[in-house]
Design a protein around this motif. Structure first.
Motif, PDB file in Angstrom:
ATOM      1  N   ALA A  67       0.819  -1.215   0.000  1.00  0.00           N
ATOM      2  CA  ALA A  67       0.000   0.000   0.000  1.00  0.00           C
ATOM      3  C   ALA A  67       0.849   1.261   0.000  1.00  0.00           C
ATOM      4  N   MET A  68       1.762   1.384   0.953  1.00  0.00           N
ATOM      5  CA  MET A  68       2.504   2.628   1.100  1.00  0.00           C
ATOM      6  C   MET A  68       3.416   2.899  -0.084  1.00  0.00           C
ATOM      7  N   GLY A  69       3.941   1.855  -0.726  1.00  0.00           N
ATOM      8  CA  GLY A  69       4.788   2.067  -1.891  1.00  0.00           C
ATOM      9  C   GLY A  69       4.043   2.758  -3.006  1.00  0.00           C
ATOM     10  N   CYS A 101      -7.333  -2.556  -7.327  1.00  0.00           N
ATOM     11  CA  CYS A 101      -6.229  -3.468  -7.621  1.00  0.00           C
ATOM     12  C   CYS A 101      -5.413  -3.794  -6.380  1.00  0.00           C
ATOM     13  N   THR A 102      -5.155  -2.766  -5.570  1.00  0.00           N
ATOM     14  CA  THR A 102      -4.368  -2.987  -4.356  1.00  0.00           C
ATOM     15  C   THR A 102      -5.110  -3.882  -3.374  1.00  0.00           C
ATOM     16  N   VAL A 106      -3.682  -7.452  -1.997  1.00  0.00           N
ATOM     17  CA  VAL A 106      -3.511  -7.675  -0.561  1.00  0.00           C
ATOM     18  C   VAL A 106      -4.311  -8.903  -0.098  1.00  0.00           C
ATOM     19  N   MET A 107      -5.535  -9.034  -0.571  1.00  0.00           N
ATOM     20  CA  MET A 107      -6.358 -10.177  -0.177  1.00  0.00           C
ATOM     21  C   MET A 107      -5.769 -11.485  -0.690  1.00  0.00           C
ATOM     22  N   LEU A 151      -6.723   0.370   6.881  1.00  0.00           N
ATOM     23  CA  LEU A 151      -5.591   1.290   6.767  1.00  0.00           C
ATOM     24  C   LEU A 151      -5.202   1.518   5.311  1.00  0.00           C
ATOM     25  N   LEU A 152      -5.290   0.478   4.507  1.00  0.00           N
ATOM     26  CA  LEU A 152      -4.964   0.606   3.091  1.00  0.00           C
ATOM     27  C   LEU A 152      -5.892   1.617   2.413  1.00  0.00           C
ATOM     28  N   ILE A 153      -7.199   1.417   2.588  1.00  0.00           N
ATOM     29  CA  ILE A 153      -8.172   2.336   1.981  1.00  0.00           C
ATOM     30  C   ILE A 153      -8.005   3.739   2.557  1.00  0.00           C
ATOM     31  N   GLY A 154      -7.838   3.824   3.876  1.00  0.00           N
ATOM     32  CA  GLY A 154      -7.687   5.122   4.527  1.00  0.00           C
ATOM     33  C   GLY A 154      -6.482   5.889   4.041  1.00  0.00           C
TER      34      GLY A 154
END
Length: 548
Positions: A67-69, A101-102, A106-107, A151-154
């Motif tokens: 996510a952060m990348g 896509c992310t 992740v899932m 956290l990813l969506i946020g």
């Protein structure tokens, strides 16, 4: 409510006002984070919390790499380019595709990690017993479910809002994250033990995401079922993100090496290292991260419009302000290391040995606070130039250096836990120096004052101020203040620290360090923020604030 809304939708016109908003929320989030740790150590011992902190390793690895990348190195510059050209629909389509896509990636990755959590945990924590591994696996699986996706969506929401120069709500989100964790511990510790902290992580992650949703919807974003990876913006993000993901993967290897070495050193060392790292990250987040975040949209816009002189000035200004704020903080951390640890973590179950080891580790980290903060600005500068490869390659090299030095200190020299902080500082300074030299050549250099004279002035003022802090701490300890009691310790630390701050500001004025005047203007920006609540509300026109 109209006045409050005007603050929420206000688009700051200056770096100072943006930084004030971010800094204020980082202070609030940091203080709540420290309060959360204080509450945690009122309930559980460092040996118990070792398991909780170690359980973060796998969820954080998934989140940081996947996510952060995409967010920091690729999404914001490309999204900002769409906004700068007036293509709001294209920007929102880009963000929707990337979120979809992310989430899918992740899932997909989480399923095998979830199934083999215990086996992976054994690799990460060789010093843990079988019972600790089982407990750690339970916590890790719960965090994967409760924390990673919100956290990813946020964080994508944060990127959207910051790209549009809306800083207040994204800065508020981490505050609610810490509040959620505190709620979990206070409400469920009696019935669920240490698992209450895991429940708090889930509550905090949900609050982090949901607080940003209304504002994200108000700027035009809508979820949509779109996985078009052939979208030009998505292709550009994918091109930029791969080097960054490699760099973050290397960073996670480094963090994992620190975790492994901590468990080898002995019991409660994971907690000691984590607490010292959390404290040293506070000024880096407060100054380095907030100033770099506030300047990033400006840097991206200057790069997109090829205004390189403005780009150079923004980088230079950000670095000067970071040095002015971080170097004295490092000096005060080293001088006040024991009182700080006692005040922040000195709960009933946090023993004296843990206090001493944490304070020494904090001192080792503090050596490189300036380098860590400046590296964030330089790295974002490269991202704004659509160059994610250079900072990634440099990061990989310094990460390898850090891992080698850490293993040498622990496995060969058998040094205590503070050696991991020292190795991090060595690598951090090397990373900053290399980034600076390459950026210097890339943009045609910085002013000689920025490069040499200003840092020398700041270091001189900080060293004298640290001495001013140290003398009363030693003279008045026990003679005037009973520092065996929390009240006496807090009063003496506050008085000594305040004297040091006043001395530093005075010396900065004497040495004609320009940032001391800029700091006064920042306080003026704080007054401006306050007037939004106590004076007639500004009119909101087309998302911008105008005078009533």
């Amino acid at each position: 409510m109209k006045k409050i809304w005007s603050v929420v939708v206000n688009k700051p016109t200056s770096l100072g006002f943006s930084a004030v908003i971010l800094m204020g929320m980082v202070v609030a989030s940091g203080l709540l984070g420290l309060l959360r740790l204080r509450i945690l150590y009122g309930q559980f011992t460092p040996e118990e919390t070792d398991i909780f902190f170690a359980a973060f390793r796998i969820p954080n690895l998934l989140f940081e790499i996947l996510a952060m990348g995409a967010l920091t190195s690729a999404f914001i510059p490309v999204y900002t380019r769409y906004i700068s050209k007036g293509d709001g629909e294209g920007a929102h389509t880009l963000s929707a595709i990337l979120i979809n896509c992310t989430l899918a990636v992740v899932m997909a990755v989480s399923v095998p990690v979830f199934l083999f959590t215990e086996e992976i945990s054994k690799l990460f924590t060789p010093g843990f017993s079988d019972a600790q591994i089982v407990q750690m696996a339970v916590y890790t699986r719960s965090m994967i479910i409760l924390q990673v996706l919100p956290l990813l969506i946020g964080n994508f929401f944060t990127g959207i809002l910051q790209s549009m120069r809306l800083f207040f709500i994204p800065a508020l989100a981490p505050v609610l994250y810490n509040i959620g964790m505190i709620i979990g511990i206070l409400l469920f510790a009696r019935d669920y033990g240490l698992y209450s902290a895991v429940m708090g992580v889930g509550i905090g992650a949900f609050l982090f995401m949901i607080i940003q949703l209304p504002l994200v919807l108000s700027v035009g974003f809508r979820p949509r079922w779109n996985f078009n990876i052939h979208n030009p913006g998505v292709k550009e993000v994918f091109r930029l993100v791969l080097p960054r993901m490699i760099g973050l993967g290397a960073t996670q290897i480094d963090v994992t090496v620190d975790l492994i070495l901590s468990t080898i050193i002995g019991p409660k060392m994971v907690t000691v290292f984590t607490l010292a790292q959390s404290l040293q990250q506070l000024p880096v987040r407060l100054f380095g991260n907030t100033i770099s975040q506030a300047s990033f949209p400006t840097l991206s816009r200057a790069s997109a419009l090829e205004e390189m002189e403005k780009f150079k000035q923004s980088v230079s200004s950000a670095i000067r302000m970071v040095l002015f704020l971080v170097i004295p903080t490092s000096a005060f951390f080293i001088v006040l290391r024991i009182p700080i640890i006692r005040i922040v973590f000195g709960a009933s179950l946090f023993d004296w040995e843990s206090t001493v080891l944490t304070s020494l580790t904090l001192s080792a980290f503090s050596i490189s606070l300036f380098a860590q903060a400046i590296s964030q600005i330089l790295t974002r500068g490269f991202y704004a130039l659509y160059d994610s490869r250079t900072p990634v390659l440099i990061s990989i090299g310094t990460i390898i250096l850090n891992s080698i030095v850490s293993m040498y200190f622990v496995l060969i020299l058998h040094l205590p836990i503070w050696s991991l902080g020292l190795s991090t500082s060595i690598a951090g300074i090397v990373n900053m120096v290399v980034l600076y030299v390459i950026m210097y050549k890339r943009i045609g250099g910085f002013d000689e004052y920025d490069t040499y004279i200003q840092p020398i002035k700041v270091c001189l003022a900080a060293c004298v101020s640290a001495l001013v802090v140290y003398i009363p701490m030693k003279l008045l300890d026990q003679l005037v203040f009973d520092t065996s009691r929390v009240f006496g310790l807090v009063v003496l630390t506050f008085l000594s620290g305040s004297l040091g701050v006043v001395t530093y500001l005075f010396l900065s004025w004497v040495l004609n360090i320009a940032e001391v005047y800029y700091l006064g203007r920042i306080f003026g920006q704080i007054k401006r923020l306050r007037t939004l609540f106590i004076e007639p509300a500004a009119e909101i026109t087309g998302g911008e604030i105008t005078s009533s």
